[in-house]
Design an enzyme around this catalytic site. Structure first.
Site, PDB file in Angstrom:
ATOM      1  N   HIS A 165      -8.870  24.917  71.955  1.00 10.28           N
ATOM      2  CA  HIS A 165      -9.115  25.214  70.527  1.00 10.28           C
ATOM      3  C   HIS A 165      -9.477  26.687  70.331  1.00 10.28           C
ATOM      4  O   HIS A 165     -10.145  27.039  69.370  1.00 10.28           O
ATOM      5  CB  HIS A 165     -10.236  24.353  69.944  1.00 10.28           C
ATOM      6  CG  HIS A 165     -10.154  22.908  70.311  1.00 10.28           C
ATOM      7  ND1 HIS A 165      -9.519  21.964  69.539  1.00 10.28           N
ATOM      8  CD2 HIS A 165     -10.590  22.243  71.420  1.00 10.28           C
ATOM      9  CE1 HIS A 165      -9.597  20.785  70.126  1.00 10.28           C
ATOM     10  NE2 HIS A 165     -10.236  20.921  71.286  1.00 10.28           N
ATOM     11  N   SER A 286      -0.591  54.143  64.658  1.00  7.29           N
ATOM     12  CA  SER A 286      -0.530  53.998  63.208  1.00  7.29           C
ATOM     13  C   SER A 286      -0.370  55.381  62.605  1.00  7.29           C
ATOM     14  O   SER A 286      -0.918  56.359  63.114  1.00  7.29           O
ATOM     15  CB  SER A 286      -1.816  53.353  62.707  1.00  7.29           C
ATOM     16  OG  SER A 286      -2.012  53.683  61.354  1.00  7.29           O
ATOM     17  N   LYS A 292      -5.678  53.582  66.247  1.00  7.46           N
ATOM     18  CA  LYS A 292      -4.976  52.327  66.503  1.00  7.46           C
ATOM     19  C   LYS A 292      -3.932  52.364  67.593  1.00  7.46           C
ATOM     20  O   LYS A 292      -3.260  53.364  67.808  1.00  7.46           O
ATOM     21  CB  LYS A 292      -4.333  51.827  65.208  1.00  7.46           C
ATOM     22  CG  LYS A 292      -5.406  51.411  64.233  1.00  7.46           C
ATOM     23  CD  LYS A 292      -4.962  50.405  63.240  1.00  7.46           C
ATOM     24  CE  LYS A 292      -4.529  49.102  63.805  1.00  7.46           C
ATOM     25  NZ  LYS A 292      -4.119  48.222  62.713  1.00  7.46           N
ATOM     26  N   GLU A 299       4.362  41.419  68.983  1.00  9.48           N
ATOM     27  CA  GLU A 299       4.562  40.811  67.655  1.00  9.48           C
ATOM     28  C   GLU A 299       6.041  40.541  67.394  1.00  9.48           C
ATOM     29  O   GLU A 299       6.414  39.525  66.820  1.00  9.48           O
ATOM     30  CB  GLU A 299       3.997  41.735  66.575  1.00  9.48           C
ATOM     31  CG  GLU A 299       2.477  41.830  66.632  1.00  9.48           C
ATOM     32  CD  GLU A 299       1.944  42.954  65.763  1.00  9.48           C
ATOM     33  OE1 GLU A 299       1.075  42.690  64.937  1.00  9.48           O
ATOM     34  OE2 GLU A 299       2.390  44.101  65.896  1.00  9.48           O
TER      35      GLU A 299
END
Ligand code: ARG
Length: 466
Positions: A165, A286, A292, A299
């Site tokens: 979980h 970024s 970043k 992704e």
């Protein structure tokens, strides 16, 4: 012309029955050359095998066969060199090649299509293409598995939290976690191998749907094209695309595995987790936030899976209502498979690179492994083993210890012996030996368990298999 027809003369392949050419919109919906030109090498290889067989069987002359083979090889070089003009009015790769062959060698070209149809021709070309693609996938998966085996070996002792979980469950090792993916990609690879075996039958010679009256030798063409044997039913041969759907199903399952891994990498590489750091080669920055480092490759792997699933559903839907045998609907099979194959190849390659390149932060993993009362099960198991409690009672006692630690905001190992004995008198100082994460993982020696000794055995098993 204004009514949508053009003045082109009727098609040179079937012009006998037709008085005029197709409407422009008909040509647009009908043509597949824009995508099936990808099959040129398979188409030419198939035609060479077919012509060679026709001559061997005395159906065409050796002289014509030689001209055909020479012409086809010329076309192959032209296409490879980018010197071939594909024409949409010639509809597809089969007719583009045949038309060029006629221009190159004259009337002998017209003999190539003896005892065959575009229906078995396209079934052959596409099967050859999918088979080669599966072979590429097999190799790519082998590299991905090898990357994981190296990381697993390196980190057989590195402890991390195991989750259920996505809540801390029990400590495991990073090596063990890597080996979970080895099992998944290993199954994907065996599905790939099985599919290759499944589809290893040659369609050519099924002709339009009923076979042919010419004395062809389908075993000869099957052998020449590297198939185990010819297909056994000519109607089935030109009707089904289950080999392509099988490829897409396998791709969808492998994609699902890749996507779960991608998701874990996205989570692990957040500053909050900090378990891994992606290499510069597999991340982006970024344009506005200088701090970043984004896991774009992971992704995109996650997203490609959606595309692959779409292709699977599309082809299943295209095929589901078709009466036997061939229907033109089946022409829509190729783009789905080409797109999914490209996505899958890219996703496996990107993952292999990421897995090889990422830096593991063992200290962060270890710190996280100990938090969240991850050794509570070890405490309960100790009570069963050393104090003879039934597991259900041990679970209850342990729950009270966790509640106490929680109220004091400390770890289980930070509770005093007195506090623990107040919960259950049979607890002794020896309990503290099992409350460390290292002791916890080392104790899980059951077959397939997380103990480093066990993980090393599984690595050895896969090294021998890979
Ligand atoms: N371009 C067609 C396809 O991809 C080739 C087969 C055409 N056969 C036919 N009977 N019209 O399916």
């Amino acid at each position: 012309m204004a009514d949508g027809t053009d003045t082109k003369s009727s098609n040179q392949m079937w012009g006998g029955r037709f008085a005029s050419g197709p409407a422009a919109i008909m040509e647009e919906i009908n043509a597949s050359i824009g995508f099936d030109k990808k099959l040129f090498a398979q188409d030419i290889r198939g035609s060479i095998a077919h012509a060679t067989m026709l001559a061997h069987q005395g159906i065409i002359s050796t002289e014509d066969k030689d001209k055909i083979v020479h012409g086809l090889n010329t076309i192959l070089s032209e296409i490879e060199a980018g010197n071939f003009e594909f024409s949409r009015s010639l509809e597809d790769i089969h007719m583009n090649v045949e038309s060029r062959l006629a221009a190159l060698i004259g009337p002998a070209a017209g003999r190539l299509h003896t005892a065959r149809s575009r229906n078995d021709q396209v079934a052959l070309d596409f099967r050859l293409w999918v088979k080669e693609e599966l072979q590429k996938c097999e190799q790519a998966l082998t590299s991905l598995i090898a990357a994981f085996l190296d990381r697993a070996e390196e980190h057989a002792d590195t402890v991390m939290p195991g989750f259920t979980h996505l809540q801390t469950a029990q400590p495991v090792t990073f090596g063990h976690h890597c080996m979970a993916y080895v099992e998944m990609f290993g199954r994907d690879r065996s599905r790939v191998r099985h599919a290759i075996e499944h589809m290893d039958e040659s369609p050519i010679g099924a002709a339009a749907l009923a076979g042919t009256g010419f004395p062809i030798d389908r075993h000869m063409t099957a052998k020449a094209l590297g198939f185990r044997e010819p297909t056994r039913n000519s109607i089935d041969t030109v009707s089904d695309r289950d080999f392509a759907i099988e490829f897409l199903s396998i791709a969808a399952i492998a994609g699902m595995h890749l996507s779960r891994l991608a998701e874990e990498i996205v989570i692990w590489s957040t500053p909050q987790f900090g378990f891994v750091r992606l290499s510069d080669a597999f991340s982006t920055g970024s344009s506005i936030m200088p701090q970043k480092k984004n896991p774009d490759a992971a992704e995109l792997v996650r997203a490609k899976t959606g595309r692959i699933n779409g292709s699977l559903v599309a082809l299943l839907t295209i095929m589901k209502g078709l009466p036997l045998a061939y229907s033109k609907d089946m022409q829509e099979d190729k783009e789905q498979v080409f797109d999914a194959a490209e996505s899958l190849e890219l996703a496996i390659a990107a993952m292999t690179g990421m897995v090889r390149d990422m830096t593991i932060n063992a200290a962060r993993m270890k710190a996280a492994a100990g938090s969240g009362y991850s050794t509570a099960t070890d405490l309960a198991d100790w009570l069963v083993r050393e104090a003879g409690l039934p597991f259900r009672d041990a679970h209850h006692v342990t729950g009270r210890a966790v509640a106490l630690a929680e109220s004091k905001s400390c770890d289980l190992a930070e509770l005093s012996l007195e506090e623990l004995q107040a919960i259950h008198p049979s607890i002794t100082a020896k309990l503290f030996d099992v409350l460390t994460v290292e002791a916890s993982v080392a104790s899980r020696k059951s077959f397939g368990g997380t103990a480093p000794s066990e993980v090393r055995k599984q690595i050895a098993f896969w090294r021998a298999r890979n």
